[in-house]
Design an enzyme around this catalytic site. Structure first.
Site, short mmCIF file in Angstrom:
data_model
loop_
_atom_site.label_atom_id
_atom_site.label_comp_id
_atom_site.label_asym_id
_atom_site.label_seq_id
_atom_site.Cartn_x
_atom_site.Cartn_y
_atom_site.Cartn_z
N ALA A 16 0.85 -1.20 0.00
CA ALA A 16 0.00 0.00 0.00
C ALA A 16 0.88 1.24 0.00
CB ALA A 16 -0.90 0.01 1.25
N TYR A 154 4.06 8.27 18.42
CA TYR A 154 4.36 8.15 16.98
C TYR A 154 5.57 9.03 16.64
CZ TYR A 154 4.19 8.49 11.95
OH TYR A 154 4.55 8.47 10.62
P1 NDP Z 1 0.05 2.84 4.60
O1 NDP Z 1 -0.78 2.48 5.80
O2 NDP Z 1 -0.63 3.16 3.33
O3 NDP Z 1 1.09 1.67 4.32
C1 NDP Z 1 1.80 1.05 5.37
C2 NDP Z 1 2.48 -0.19 4.84
O4 NDP Z 1 3.21 -0.79 5.91
C3 NDP Z 1 1.49 -1.21 4.32
O5 NDP Z 1 1.99 -1.76 3.13
C4 NDP Z 1 1.47 -2.27 5.41
O6 NDP Z 1 1.22 -3.53 4.81
C5 NDP Z 1 2.88 -2.17 5.93
N1 NDP Z 1 3.03 -2.68 7.30
C6 NDP Z 1 2.43 -2.23 8.42
N2 NDP Z 1 2.78 -2.99 9.47
C7 NDP Z 1 3.61 -3.95 8.99
C8 NDP Z 1 4.30 -5.04 9.57
N3 NDP Z 1 4.18 -5.35 10.87
N4 NDP Z 1 5.09 -5.82 8.79
C9 NDP Z 1 5.21 -5.55 7.48
N5 NDP Z 1 4.58 -4.54 6.86
C10 NDP Z 1 3.79 -3.75 7.61
O7 NDP Z 1 0.97 4.04 5.10
P2 NDP Z 1 1.96 5.04 4.31
O8 NDP Z 1 2.35 4.49 3.00
O9 NDP Z 1 1.36 6.39 4.37
O10 NDP Z 1 3.20 5.05 5.30
C11 NDP Z 1 4.42 4.39 5.02
C12 NDP Z 1 5.48 4.90 5.98
O11 NDP Z 1 5.59 6.30 5.85
C13 NDP Z 1 5.19 4.65 7.45
O12 NDP Z 1 6.40 4.33 8.09
C14 NDP Z 1 4.66 5.98 7.94
O13 NDP Z 1 4.88 6.16 9.31
C15 NDP Z 1 5.48 6.93 7.11
N6 NDP Z 1 4.93 8.27 6.90
C16 NDP Z 1 3.66 8.47 6.38
C17 NDP Z 1 3.21 9.74 6.14
C18 NDP Z 1 1.85 10.03 5.61
O14 NDP Z 1 1.40 11.19 5.74
N7 NDP Z 1 1.17 9.11 4.97
C19 NDP Z 1 4.07 10.91 6.40
C20 NDP Z 1 5.35 10.59 6.96
C21 NDP Z 1 5.76 9.33 7.17
P3 NDP Z 1 0.41 -4.76 5.45
O15 NDP Z 1 -0.71 -4.17 6.25
O16 NDP Z 1 -0.03 -5.52 4.24
O17 NDP Z 1 1.43 -5.49 6.28
C1 8X3 Z 2 3.04 11.36 9.20
C2 8X3 Z 2 3.08 12.83 9.12
O1 8X3 Z 2 2.39 14.99 10.24
O2 8X3 Z 2 0.73 13.20 10.10
O3 8X3 Z 2 4.24 10.86 9.66
O4 8X3 Z 2 2.57 13.03 11.63
S1 8X3 Z 2 2.16 13.53 10.34
#
Ligand code: NDP
Ligand code: 8X3
Length: 256
Positions: A16, A154
């Protein structure tokens, strides 16, 4: 491995959001990508979309046994070793102030964002050092740099990711192994807020209402750019926000 062999990347959280976009961008750039996550059906969809250069891998980063199983599979199927490990799998759970937060949410975030990421580094880094080749790209967050209400644990996990990235650079001094921490701000088009808000789709959608957030492709482009730098270049940190997001600093609570 010959100079013309495709470079090999392992991207966690490829089912995802950012991970899927990163896998797509790397495949487009000619990489072979092992895309790992817990939901195998989603990984199969990604394979359908990206084709034979995408290799699905079941992985739960919170499980030592799952990480070991996945690593042995990678070593068997791809003996040339990883050129790039993108530690993207992660999550936020909850937006309540610390004094009201659910400790189980804290536990899950720490297990995934801190221990899961560390476990992946611990398992794959020795091989990179032995080959004197490789690049670890961690996905941090602006939440690790700037506190905001409800960010508590977080943000702390993402501050850990930043400091670990810098610590790895220190430990890898004298090797050719590179480390980058990418720190995004608000990014739409992923499952992040729905997960954070425990499936409340309406509240999750409201997070992005009337805001031009970043898109997962923006983060993927940063990963590909950092990975494609000449071998002499280490991009330490990339902090990236939407134009619509800015910093506000501290606040004052005034007694009436
Ligand atoms: P999503 O929820 O869309 O994707 C998260 C992904 O992580 C999924 O593919 C999920 O797959 C996988 N995942 C979660 N837990 C596990 C696990 N235990 N083992 C293996 N895979 C896992 O989130 P984002 O793409 O938005 O986020 C990705 C990263 O970016 C995260 O680290 C998040 O903290 C960070 N981030 C996100 C931001 C945002 O605004 N969206 C901003 C800044 C940072 P599955 O459930 O199939 O295991
Ligand atoms: C995700 C960005 O600003 O929602 O890491 O915490 S914020």
């Amino acid at each position: 491995m010959s100079a013309s062999s495709p470079r090999l990347a392992l991207v966690t959280g490829a089912s995802a959001g950012f991970g899927r976009a990163i896998a797509a961008a790397l495949c487009r750039d000619g990489w072979t990508v092992i895309g790992a996550a817990r939901r195998e059906d989603r990984l199969r969809d990604v394979r359908q979309e990206l084709g034979a250069s995408f290799h699905p891998l079941e992985l739960d980063v919170t499980s030592p046994a799952s990480v070991e199983r996945a690593a042995l599979q990678v070593e068997k199927e791809f003996p040339s070793g990883l050129d790039l490990l993108v530690n993207n799998a992660g999550l936020a759970l909850g937006v309540k102030p610390a004094q009201q937060a659910d400790v189980q949410d804290w536990e899950s975030m720490i297990q995934t964002n801190v221990m899961g990421l560390s476990r992946m580094v611990h398992r794959f880094l020795p091989d990179m050092v032995a080959r004197d080749r490789g690049h670890v790209v961690n996905i941090g967050s602006v939440a690790g740099n700037y506190a905001y209400p409800g960010g508590n644990v977080y943000g702390a996990t993402k501050a850990f990711v930043k400091q670990l990235s810098l610590g790895l650079r220190a430990d890898l001094h004298g090797t050719r192994v590179r480390v980058t921490n990418i720190e995004p701000g608000l990014v739409g088009g992923t499952e992040f807020s729905r997960v954070r808000l425990h499936g409340d789709q309406a509240r999750a959608a409201a997070v992005y209402e009337n805001v031009e957030a970043l898109q997962p492709e923006d983060i993927a482009e940063a990963v590909v750019w950092a990975a494609n730098q000449p071998a002499r270049v280490n991009i330490n940190i990339i902090e990236i926000m939407p134009v619509a997001q800015s910093l506000v600093g501290t606040r004052l609570h005034r007694t009436s």
